[in-house]
Structures are given as structure tokens and as C-alpha cells.
Design an enzyme around this catalytic site. Structure first.
Site, PDB file in Angstrom:
ATOM      1  N   SER A 134       0.849  -1.190   0.000  1.00 41.55           N
ATOM      2  CA  SER A 134       0.000   0.000   0.000  1.00 41.55           C
ATOM      3  C   SER A 134       0.881   1.235   0.000  1.00 41.55           C
ATOM      4  CB  SER A 134      -0.868   0.005   1.258  1.00 41.55           C
ATOM      5  OG  SER A 134      -1.528   1.247   1.374  1.00 41.55           O
ATOM      6  N   TYR A 150      -1.355  -0.831  10.365  1.00 44.31           N
ATOM      7  CA  TYR A 150      -1.373  -1.126   8.929  1.00 44.31           C
ATOM      8  C   TYR A 150      -0.152  -0.515   8.241  1.00 44.31           C
ATOM      9  CZ  TYR A 150      -3.252  -1.515   4.155  1.00 44.31           C
ATOM     10  OH  TYR A 150      -3.449  -1.820   2.824  1.00 44.31           O
TER      11      TYR A 150
HETATM   12  N1  NAP Z   1      -8.636  -1.568  -1.044  1.00 44.92           N
HETATM   13  C1  NAP Z   1      -7.663  -0.654  -1.056  1.00 44.92           C
HETATM   14  O1  NAP Z   1      -7.907   0.566  -1.219  1.00 44.92           O
HETATM   15  C2  NAP Z   1      -6.219  -1.082  -0.858  1.00 44.92           C
HETATM   16  C3  NAP Z   1      -5.245  -0.076  -0.934  1.00 44.92           C
HETATM   17  C4  NAP Z   1      -3.914  -0.440  -0.782  1.00 44.92           C
HETATM   18  C5  NAP Z   1      -3.577  -1.765  -0.578  1.00 44.92           C
HETATM   19  N2  NAP Z   1      -4.543  -2.718  -0.505  1.00 44.92           N
HETATM   20  C6  NAP Z   1      -4.107  -4.105  -0.283  1.00 44.92           C
HETATM   21  O2  NAP Z   1      -4.663  -4.953  -1.262  1.00 44.92           O
HETATM   22  C7  NAP Z   1      -4.876  -6.259  -0.716  1.00 44.92           C
HETATM   23  C8  NAP Z   1      -6.318  -6.673  -0.935  1.00 44.92           C
HETATM   24  O3  NAP Z   1      -7.145  -5.712  -0.310  1.00 44.92           O
HETATM   25  P1  NAP Z   1      -8.737  -5.647  -0.488  1.00 44.92           P
HETATM   26  O4  NAP Z   1      -9.084  -4.226  -0.581  1.00 44.92           O
HETATM   27  O5  NAP Z   1      -9.192  -6.600  -1.526  1.00 44.92           O
HETATM   28  O6  NAP Z   1      -9.185  -6.151   0.971  1.00 44.92           O
HETATM   29  P2  NAP Z   1     -10.464  -6.945   1.479  1.00 44.92           P
HETATM   30  O7  NAP Z   1     -11.607  -6.780   0.545  1.00 44.92           O
HETATM   31  O8  NAP Z   1     -10.617  -6.556   2.897  1.00 44.92           O
HETATM   32  O9  NAP Z   1      -9.989  -8.485   1.374  1.00 44.92           O
HETATM   33  C9  NAP Z   1      -8.912  -8.920   2.150  1.00 44.92           C
HETATM   34  C10 NAP Z   1      -8.652 -10.384   1.847  1.00 44.92           C
HETATM   35  O10 NAP Z   1      -7.534 -10.796   2.643  1.00 44.92           O
HETATM   36  C11 NAP Z   1      -7.928 -11.965   3.367  1.00 44.92           C
HETATM   37  N3  NAP Z   1      -7.203 -12.099   4.635  1.00 44.92           N
HETATM   38  C12 NAP Z   1      -7.140 -11.241   5.671  1.00 44.92           C
HETATM   39  N4  NAP Z   1      -6.384 -11.759   6.654  1.00 44.92           N
HETATM   40  C13 NAP Z   1      -5.962 -12.976   6.214  1.00 44.92           C
HETATM   41  C14 NAP Z   1      -5.167 -13.992   6.763  1.00 44.92           C
HETATM   42  N5  NAP Z   1      -4.628 -13.903   7.992  1.00 44.92           N
HETATM   43  N6  NAP Z   1      -4.940 -15.111   6.026  1.00 44.92           N
HETATM   44  C15 NAP Z   1      -5.459 -15.233   4.782  1.00 44.92           C
HETATM   45  N7  NAP Z   1      -6.248 -14.314   4.216  1.00 44.92           N
HETATM   46  C16 NAP Z   1      -6.483 -13.195   4.931  1.00 44.92           C
HETATM   47  C17 NAP Z   1      -9.419 -11.793   3.600  1.00 44.92           C
HETATM   48  O11 NAP Z   1      -9.987 -13.037   3.959  1.00 44.92           O
HETATM   49  P3  NAP Z   1     -11.324 -13.139   4.903  1.00 44.92           P
HETATM   50  O12 NAP Z   1     -12.492 -12.932   3.978  1.00 44.92           O
HETATM   51  O13 NAP Z   1     -11.243 -14.502   5.487  1.00 44.92           O
HETATM   52  O14 NAP Z   1     -11.216 -12.054   5.932  1.00 44.92           O
HETATM   53  C18 NAP Z   1      -9.838 -11.297   2.219  1.00 44.92           C
HETATM   54  O15 NAP Z   1      -9.899 -12.362   1.316  1.00 44.92           O
HETATM   55  C19 NAP Z   1      -4.491  -6.153   0.766  1.00 44.92           C
HETATM   56  O16 NAP Z   1      -3.184  -6.629   0.950  1.00 44.92           O
HETATM   57  C20 NAP Z   1      -4.564  -4.668   1.044  1.00 44.92           C
HETATM   58  O17 NAP Z   1      -3.711  -4.283   2.110  1.00 44.92           O
HETATM   59  C21 NAP Z   1      -5.863  -2.407  -0.642  1.00 44.92           C
END
Ligand code: NAP
Length: 228
Positions: A134, A150
């Protein structure tokens, strides 16, 4: 390609999985509770054997170590360490140390566990590792503070990415970290400007273009390098 994507049951991970399946790739999609991952299961039914669901919590060291036997292919061309979690965006008084440690475990140590487990298969394919980081893990870009757990976990992930790039480049594996943008998912929230499909499309285009000279770099999904 044989692709492993963690946290594939929702958000960016689910969209990446959908798009790679549509392209004809084989995806080993991990989720903490695949039996509850309705969208992944529906996708799997249409993917004619090219989507395999694997139960994985990236904080579970034994489960990560057992991953090679679950990823039933000798070669992994692409690993996307997408799974991530946030303990919130509060300031010093809101910081909860236990949940900050959970962020560190999942966001920084989790990807390293998975790379270690899949190293042999990645080396066999001269593959790529994409760590979903991120911009909140950029020290140079930090002008708004807050979100201690985070932010600190993603800084650590960025360091791990450079370490992995240095260690695995001689074995033919290219490791990078990618910021997907501020994306409308459960984590990004409803006010995020970028639809998940747009972000996933950009991430895939970027991954397609990665070469050996990309190793150890920090990219925006749009393709530009970001400051550490
Ligand atoms: N959305 C944004 O604006 C944004 C910005 C910058 C970076 N990111 C990064 O992009 C990635 C995906 O984000 P997203 O927005 O798609 O998030 P999200 O919708 O909250 O999904 C997160 C995913 O990670 C899984 N997860 C969390 N903890 C875990 C663990 N201990 N073991 C295995 N799986 C785990 C969750 O599984 P469960 O369903 O079981 O909880 C879910 O499948 C993340 O690394 C996030 O930090 C996102």
C-alpha cells in the site's frame, strides 16, 4: 500460467482470480474459509478444473509450510500475496497493540511464509512474486499519519520484498511490491475512487510487463514507480 493468489474470496483477490480464469490460466486460490466463499465456488464450477480452492490463513505457519503439497503443480509462474488486513486508521490513542501485531503477522510475515513455502515451484518456473502493498507503507509519501498497525506492517512488507528480490533474483524469481490504488472493497470502503475491476485490470497489465529489471521495485498499479 499456474498462479497462486492469497485472500482470493473477496475484494481485489477475487477480481484477479476471475480475470486470470477468464484468460485461461490455472489459479490456486486460497481463502481462510473456502467452504464459505460462495463467489469462488461459483467461479470454480465454471472453470473446468482450472480453479483450485485451498484453505489458508497466512498467519498459520504449519498451513503455509504444507502449501506445496496443496498446490499440485511443479511450477508456479506467479504468486500474488494479496491477503491483507487492517486494524483501522486511528491515531495514537486508538492504537491497539494486539491488533497491530495481527496486521504485522498477516501483512508482513504472511507473504514471506508463502514465498518460503513455494520457493521451489517459483524457481522451477523462473516465476514472479507480487506482494500487494500500500502507498500507506511509503515513508516518503506519509503526510497524514495515523493507521499505525497497517502502515508499519506494509513498510515491513516493502522491506521484505527487497530482501526477497535480492535473495531470489539469482534463482530467476522476480519479486516486486504493488500498490493497487485506493480501491472500493471492504478494506478501501465505499468512498474509494477506484472500482475493483479497474484496479485488477491495471495490476494484471503491470504484472504482464514485469521483467528482471523490475526486481525489488515498488509500483503503483498504473505502472509508475513509487517512493519508499
Ligand atoms: N482496497 C484498497 O484501497 C487497498 C489499498 C492499498 C492496498 N490494498 C491491499 O490490497 C490487498 C487486498 O485488499 P482488499 O481491498 O481486496 O481487501 P479486502 O476486501 O478486505 O480483502 C482482504 C482479503 O484478505 C484476506 N485475509 C485477511 N487476513 C488474512 C489472513 N490472515 N490469512 C489469509 N487471508 C487473509 C481476507 O480473507 P477473509 O475474507 O477470510 O477475511 C480477504 O480475502 C491487501 O493486501 C490490502 O492491504 C488495498
Amino acid at each position: 500460467m499456474n498462479i497462486v493468489i492469497t485472500g482470493a474470496n473477496r475484494g481485489i483477490g477475487l477480481e484477479l482470480t476471475r480475470r486470470y480464469i477468464d484468460r485461461g490460466d490455472t489459479v490456486f486460490a486460497t481463502a481462510r474459509k473456502p467452504e464459505q466463499a460462495a463467489e469462488l465456488q461459483a467461479l470454480s464450477a465454471k472453470a473446468t478444473g482450472r480453479l483450485r480452492l485451498i484453505a489458508l490463513d497466512v498467519t498459520d505457519g504449519a498451513a503455509c509450510a504444507a502449501l506445496p503439497s496443496r498446490v499440485e503443480t511443479p511450477r508456479v509462474e506467479l504468486l500474488i500475496n494479496n491477503a491483507g488486513v487492517s486494524s483501522g486508521w486511528g491515531g495514537l490513542d486508538e492504537l491497539d497493540f494486539a491488533t497491530a501485531l495481527r496486521d504485522f503477522d498477516a501483512n508482513a510475515l504472511g507473504p514471506v511464509r508463502v514465498v518460503r513455502a513455494l520457493r521451489g515451484k517459483l524457481v522451477a518456473a523462473h516465476g514472479k512474486v507480487v506482494n500487494m502493498t500500500s502507498l500507506m507503507g511509503s515513508i516518503a509519501d506519509n503526510q497524514s499519519g495515523r493507521g499505525y498497525g497497517y502502515r508499519m506492517s506494509k513498510v515491513a512488507l516493502n522491506m521484505a520484498t527487497v530482501n526477497l528480490a535480492l535473495e531470489l533474483a539469482p534463482e530467476g524469481v522476480t519479486c516486486v511490491c504493488v500498490h493497487p490504488g485506493w480501491v472500493k472493497t471492504d478494506m478501501g470502503g465505499p468512498g474509494a475512487p477506484t472500482p475493483v475491476g479497474e484496479s485488477a485490470g491495471q495490476v494484471i497489465m503491470l504484472i504482464d510487463r514485469l521483467g528482471n529489471d523490475s526486481a525489488g521495485k515498488f509500483y503503483h498499479a498504473e505502472g509508475r514507480p513509487l517512493p519508499w
